[in-house]
Design an enzyme around this catalytic site. Structure first.
Site, PDB file in Angstrom:
ATOM      1  N   SER A 195       0.855  -1.197   0.000  1.00 15.98           N
ATOM      2  CA  SER A 195       0.000   0.000   0.000  1.00 15.98           C
ATOM      3  C   SER A 195       0.886   1.240   0.000  1.00 15.98           C
ATOM      4  O   SER A 195       2.011   1.204   0.501  1.00 15.98           O
ATOM      5  CB  SER A 195      -0.876   0.027   1.245  1.00 15.98           C
ATOM      6  OG  SER A 195      -0.089   0.309   2.390  1.00 15.98           O
ATOM      7  N   ASP A 196       0.379   2.338  -0.552  1.00 10.99           N
ATOM      8  CA  ASP A 196       1.034   3.607  -0.267  1.00 10.99           C
ATOM      9  C   ASP A 196       0.828   3.879   1.226  1.00 10.99           C
ATOM     10  O   ASP A 196       0.018   3.223   1.895  1.00 10.99           O
ATOM     11  CB  ASP A 196       0.475   4.745  -1.139  1.00 10.99           C
ATOM     12  CG  ASP A 196       1.446   5.933  -1.208  1.00 10.99           C
ATOM     13  OD1 ASP A 196       2.354   6.024  -0.336  1.00 10.99           O
ATOM     14  OD2 ASP A 196       1.315   6.781  -2.108  1.00 10.99           O
ATOM     15  N   TRP A 197       1.555   4.828   1.738  1.00  7.27           N
ATOM     16  CA  TRP A 197       1.591   5.049   3.187  1.00  7.27           C
ATOM     17  C   TRP A 197       0.226   5.532   3.698  1.00  7.27           C
ATOM     18  O   TRP A 197      -0.241   6.589   3.292  1.00  7.27           O
ATOM     19  CB  TRP A 197       2.707   6.018   3.517  1.00  7.27           C
ATOM     20  CG  TRP A 197       4.028   5.332   3.789  1.00  7.27           C
ATOM     21  CD1 TRP A 197       4.838   5.558   4.879  1.00  7.27           C
ATOM     22  CD2 TRP A 197       4.683   4.305   3.032  1.00  7.27           C
ATOM     23  NE1 TRP A 197       5.944   4.728   4.828  1.00  7.27           N
ATOM     24  CE2 TRP A 197       5.877   3.952   3.719  1.00  7.27           C
ATOM     25  CE3 TRP A 197       4.378   3.620   1.861  1.00  7.27           C
ATOM     26  CZ2 TRP A 197       6.755   2.967   3.262  1.00  7.27           C
ATOM     27  CZ3 TRP A 197       5.248   2.634   1.400  1.00  7.27           C
ATOM     28  CH2 TRP A 197       6.416   2.327   2.094  1.00  7.27           C
ATOM     29  N   TRP A 198      -0.393   4.748   4.504  1.00  4.06           N
ATOM     30  CA  TRP A 198      -1.747   5.015   5.043  1.00  4.06           C
ATOM     31  C   TRP A 198      -2.823   5.007   3.956  1.00  4.06           C
ATOM     32  O   TRP A 198      -3.848   5.643   4.100  1.00  4.06           O
ATOM     33  CB  TRP A 198      -1.788   6.335   5.821  1.00  4.06           C
ATOM     34  CG  TRP A 198      -0.825   6.360   6.956  1.00  4.06           C
ATOM     35  CD1 TRP A 198      -0.977   5.747   8.167  1.00  4.06           C
ATOM     36  CD2 TRP A 198       0.450   6.990   6.992  1.00  4.06           C
ATOM     37  NE1 TRP A 198       0.127   5.955   8.947  1.00  4.06           N
ATOM     38  CE2 TRP A 198       1.018   6.728   8.244  1.00  4.06           C
ATOM     39  CE3 TRP A 198       1.167   7.753   6.066  1.00  4.06           C
ATOM     40  CZ2 TRP A 198       2.277   7.200   8.611  1.00  4.06           C
ATOM     41  CZ3 TRP A 198       2.422   8.222   6.430  1.00  4.06           C
ATOM     42  CH2 TRP A 198       2.964   7.952   7.683  1.00  4.06           C
ATOM     43  N   ALA A 199      -2.588   4.251   2.892  1.00  2.00           N
ATOM     44  CA  ALA A 199      -3.618   4.155   1.852  1.00  2.00           C
ATOM     45  C   ALA A 199      -4.612   3.034   2.155  1.00  2.00           C
ATOM     46  O   ALA A 199      -5.537   2.799   1.380  1.00  2.00           O
ATOM     47  CB  ALA A 199      -2.964   3.930   0.488  1.00  2.00           C
TER      48      ALA A 199
END
Ligand code: BGC
Length: 801
Positions: A253-257
């Site tokens: 995932s992208d960061w906090w996605a």
């Protein structure tokens, strides 16, 4: 056609598929090793592979835990496309947009290769780069981190960079999958509405090219939604990636996605980053509980999550580690993103030579009415604008460079940044080059003191005005620019500076910017030359001096179109509506202009040289079911040696619904003054394929194709036709002559070219990966500029909220 010349050009263009990653294990062997290891793991250990350890608790921007039972040390994941974010004693490479604008396969490859050397030495397992998002709109904040407005150029550039990165045993991450082409609304209900054909032909194509020709270990899914579903939770996108494109690596995932416990997991996401549920925990002792982690263990134990999915993600993650041979003496992480005062080995080697070369090779000479290159006859030089000088507030001011710099601009802002070890400002580079010619250099760097600018310009033989505009990632807003630029005007009074200098005498304009800017002054009689230098990295001043004084003959080409005004661009970010409709299909940038007969100010692919080039004898030969070879004789009709960037645009057979002329090949060729070279460019079958959304498959339309060969998308000098007939009944398609064929031992499925002999030779100083000198404590970098990272870590929640 001169056969010797053909050999001279064709040999360095030996075709290869994955040869750059020679040290890697095959996918098959790596998967088998991973499967064997996964069979030994407990549920808790499998989950550990997949769940990040939180933001700012560990050394890297993302980390996974060690699993001692299998000698797995855990993974360090680190940004960025310009090098190693949050580290010291590292190089600050040029923006990827600059790398793409070289149109040079070898420089693209070497950019990845040299970054990979530094990443390996620092013990980074997974590089969070490169970026394959599209410059659909010139305002897009992270356009400078990506490769421009064309899917083919983007595909080549990321493929070459991945091969270079992974040649060091580092895992590359291609991001952001997919359609993260703007910052506005990216995490805030941002939803891209797109039809499948457009998605595949234009936005997924570069991901496909990279998967087919370089094999990135991982792919990062993006923040935005696509057709109503978060990209990281989107089963349609994951199915395309893993089933249609056959991607064998892992999706992080992208960061906090990640927004739910199960949606991403069930869709096919394999790793959750950074692990903590919300940003940020820096300095606190309590971790906000992670997605997955212990909850996932429970969900597996109570059969909410199937073991097959768990084994799949665990296998995919370990496959990347085995494939890059990180199980064999890979260096341990030896820096800390949050405590820069800890050990910081110097890993820069001689990469500054490459950075300077790309800086010069990416500078695009947009206009020149004889004033360049500078000579003793140019007269004394006035350098005008704060962009000419070293930033007084520091070269690394602002966390992630999130400030409007009060000096020269050589990177944008956000996670795509790297700390400058030093920054050569234009003033330094130009002063060094001017002094042997006996030219004096004066500086007027206060952008609001117009009388001083006028006085400096009036006293000089030639003024060089340095102007800029900036953009970056959406968690930082500068002067109302929320990552994306709110308009295309120059910052810091730039237009006024140009007008003031041009009112007094001959003026050269140098632009440092993340993409197109408005140029209301372009037709002023004294605006004699304009260079789009974009964001060249630490050697900025030396690189621009090389071009201004002719030590390097410019050959950079625009990887995007520059319009007369904002309406030329057609595609715009809807700043009021989180739902963005990509209803233009593939008709953005030059494809839109061609369809609508809009003459841009400067076309995609445009760039001048101090030489001039003539094209003759364009020909195309097609081997049935194989590649198409485009050949053309190019003569340097100028007085100096120089690189020409030969570009091939393809026209599909009549009746096929595709833009009229699309880039499908290019070659940057050095041609001596007065010499002619036979240039050969191969278009492999997969470059021609388009997507059939009724059948959900790629196919090659049959019929007569036209290749247009020339110096830009709007300057096509020759054309030829060829026929694709899958039954192979159509004659001819000449067999290419032996001299013109690519490396016969290479797989036929690739159209990538190896680094040119010239590019390789210029880096003779850099030892091969196997002979890497180990950095020692004695070459530690000692700079005072270490304070911003910890502070930024603390401020990150504010930016990100
Ligand atoms: C960016 C990614 C980056 C990640 C980790 C995100 O904000 O979108 O490109 O890799 O942060 O820093």
């Amino acid at each position: 056609m001169n056969i010797l010349a053909v050999l001279a050009i064709v040999t360095p263009l030996a075709v290869y598929a994955d040869l750059a990653n020679v040290n890697a294990r095959s996918w098959e062997e790596s998967i088998a090793l991973a499967q064997k290891t996964v069979a030994k793991l407990s549920v808790e250990e499998k989950v550990k592979l997949s769940t990040g350890l939180g933001w700012s608790y560990t050394q890297c921007v993302g980390n996974t835990a060690a699993i001692p039972s299998i000698n797995f040390p855990g993974l360090c994941l680190q940004d960025s496309p310009t090098g190693i974010r949050f580290a010291r004693n590292v190089s600050a490479f040029p923006a990827s947009l600059n790398v793409a604008s070289t149109f040079d396969h070898g420089l693209m490859y070497n950019n990845g290769r040299f970054m990979g050397e530094e990443l390996r030495d620092k013990g980074v397992n997974v590089h969070l780069s490169p970026v394959a998002n599209m410059m659909r709109t010139p305002q897009g904040g992270r356009g400078w981190e990506a490769q421009g407005a064309d899917p083919f150029l983007t595909g080549v550039s990321v493929t070459q960079q991945i091969n270079g990165i992974q040649s060091n045993g580092v895992q590359a991450t291609l991001k952001h999958y997919v359609l993260n082409d703007q910052e506005k609304f990216r995490q805030d209900r941002g939803d891209i509405i797109i039809d499948k054909k457009t998605l595949m032909d234009y936005y997924i194509r570069p991901f496909k090219m990279a998967i087919d020709h370089s094999g990135p270990a991982s792919i990062m899914c993006s923040y935005n939604s696509v057709n109503g579903v978060n990209a990281c939770d989107n089963p349609v996108l994951m199915k395309i990636l893993k089933e249609e494109l056959g991607f064998k690596g892992y999706v992080m995932s992208d960061w906090w996605a990640t927004h739910t416990e199960l949606d991403g997991l069930n869709a096919g996401m394999d790793m959750v980053m950074p692990g903590s549920k919300a940003c940020c925990d820096a300095g606190n002792s309590t971790v906000v509980p992670a997605w997955w982690g212990e909850t996932l263990v429970s969900n597996i134990n109570n059969s909410t999550v199937k073991m097959a999915r768990v084994d799949d993600f665990a296998t995919r993650i370990l496959t990347g580690w085995y494939r890059q041979r990180q199980d064999e003496n890979y260096p341990a992480t030896n820096f800390n993103s949050w405590f820069p005062e800890e050990v910081q080995l110097n890993v820069q080697r001689n990469h500054k030579a490459h950075i300077r070369e790309v800086g010069a090779a990416s500078a695009i000479l947009l206009k020149n009415s004889g004033v360049l290159p500078l000579t003793a006859k140019s007269g004394n030089l006035a350098l005008i604008g704060s962009d000419a000088i070293t930033p007084p507030s520091g070269i690394n001011a602002g966390g992630d460079h999130g400030v409007n710099p009060d000096g020269t601009l050589a990177q944008g802002w956000g996670s795509g940044t790297t700390n400058f070890p030093y920054l050569v400002a234009p003033q330094e580079g130009i002063t060094a080059a001017a002094s042997p010619l006996g030219l004096k250099v004066s500086v007027a760097s206060n952008n609001w003191d117009i009388p001083a600018v006028e006085a400096a310009a009036a006293a000089a033989g030639t003024s060089i005005v340095f102007v800029n505009a900036n953009s970056g990632e959406g968690y930082i807003t500068i002067d109302g620019n929320e990552g994306d630029r709110k308009n295309l005007t120059l910052w810091n009074n730039g237009d006024r500076l140009v007008e003031a200098a041009a009112a007094k005498g001959p003026t050269v304009v140098v632009i440092h910017a993340p993409g197109a800017v408005d140029m209301p002054w372009i037709n002023l009689p004294n605006v004699k030359a304009v260079i789009m230098a974009m964001l060249p990295g630490q050697e900025s001043g030396n690189a621009i001096a090389d071009v201004l004084f002719g030590a390097v003959n410019p050959s950079g080409r625009l990887p995007f179109t520059i319009g007369h005004n904002i309406t030329d661009y057609h595609t715009q970010i809807d700043m009021k509506n989180p739902i963005q409709h990509y209803s233009e299909g593939g008709y953005f940038d030059y494809r839109w202009n061609q369809k609508n007969n809009i003459a841009p100010l400067f076309a995609f692919g445009h760039g001048l040289s101090y030489a001039s080039f003539a094209y003759a004898n364009t020909a195309a030969t097609q081997v049935c079911k194989g590649s198409t070879k485009v050949q053309v004789d190019v003569s340097n009709t100028g007085a100096v040696d120089g690189h020409e960037v030969v570009q091939v645009y393809l026209g599909y057979p009549k009746g096929v619904d595709q833009p009229a002329k699309q880039l499908k090949g290019f070659s940057r060729v050095m041609i001596g003054a007065g010499k002619t070279e036979a240039v050969s460019i191969e278009i492999t079958p997969d470059f021609i394929q388009i997507y059939d959304d009724a059948k959900n498959t790629w196919f090659t339309p049959e019929g007569t194709y036209t290749v247009f060969v020339g110096a830009s998308s709007a300057d096509l000098r020759g054309e030829a036709t060829f026929v694709i007939d899958s039954a192979c009944t159509t004659a001819p398609t000449d067999e290419p002559s032996a001299s013109a064929s690519a490396d016969p031992t290479a797989p036929a499925s690739s159209g990538y070219v190896a680094p040119s002999a010239a590019a390789s030779a210029s880096y003779a100083a850099a030892p091969p990966a196997s002979a890497k000198p180990k950095p020692t404590a004695s070459n530690l970098y000692s700079s005072g500029e270490i304070a911003t990272v910890s502070l930024f870590a603390l401020l990150y929640p504010i930016f990100f909220a």
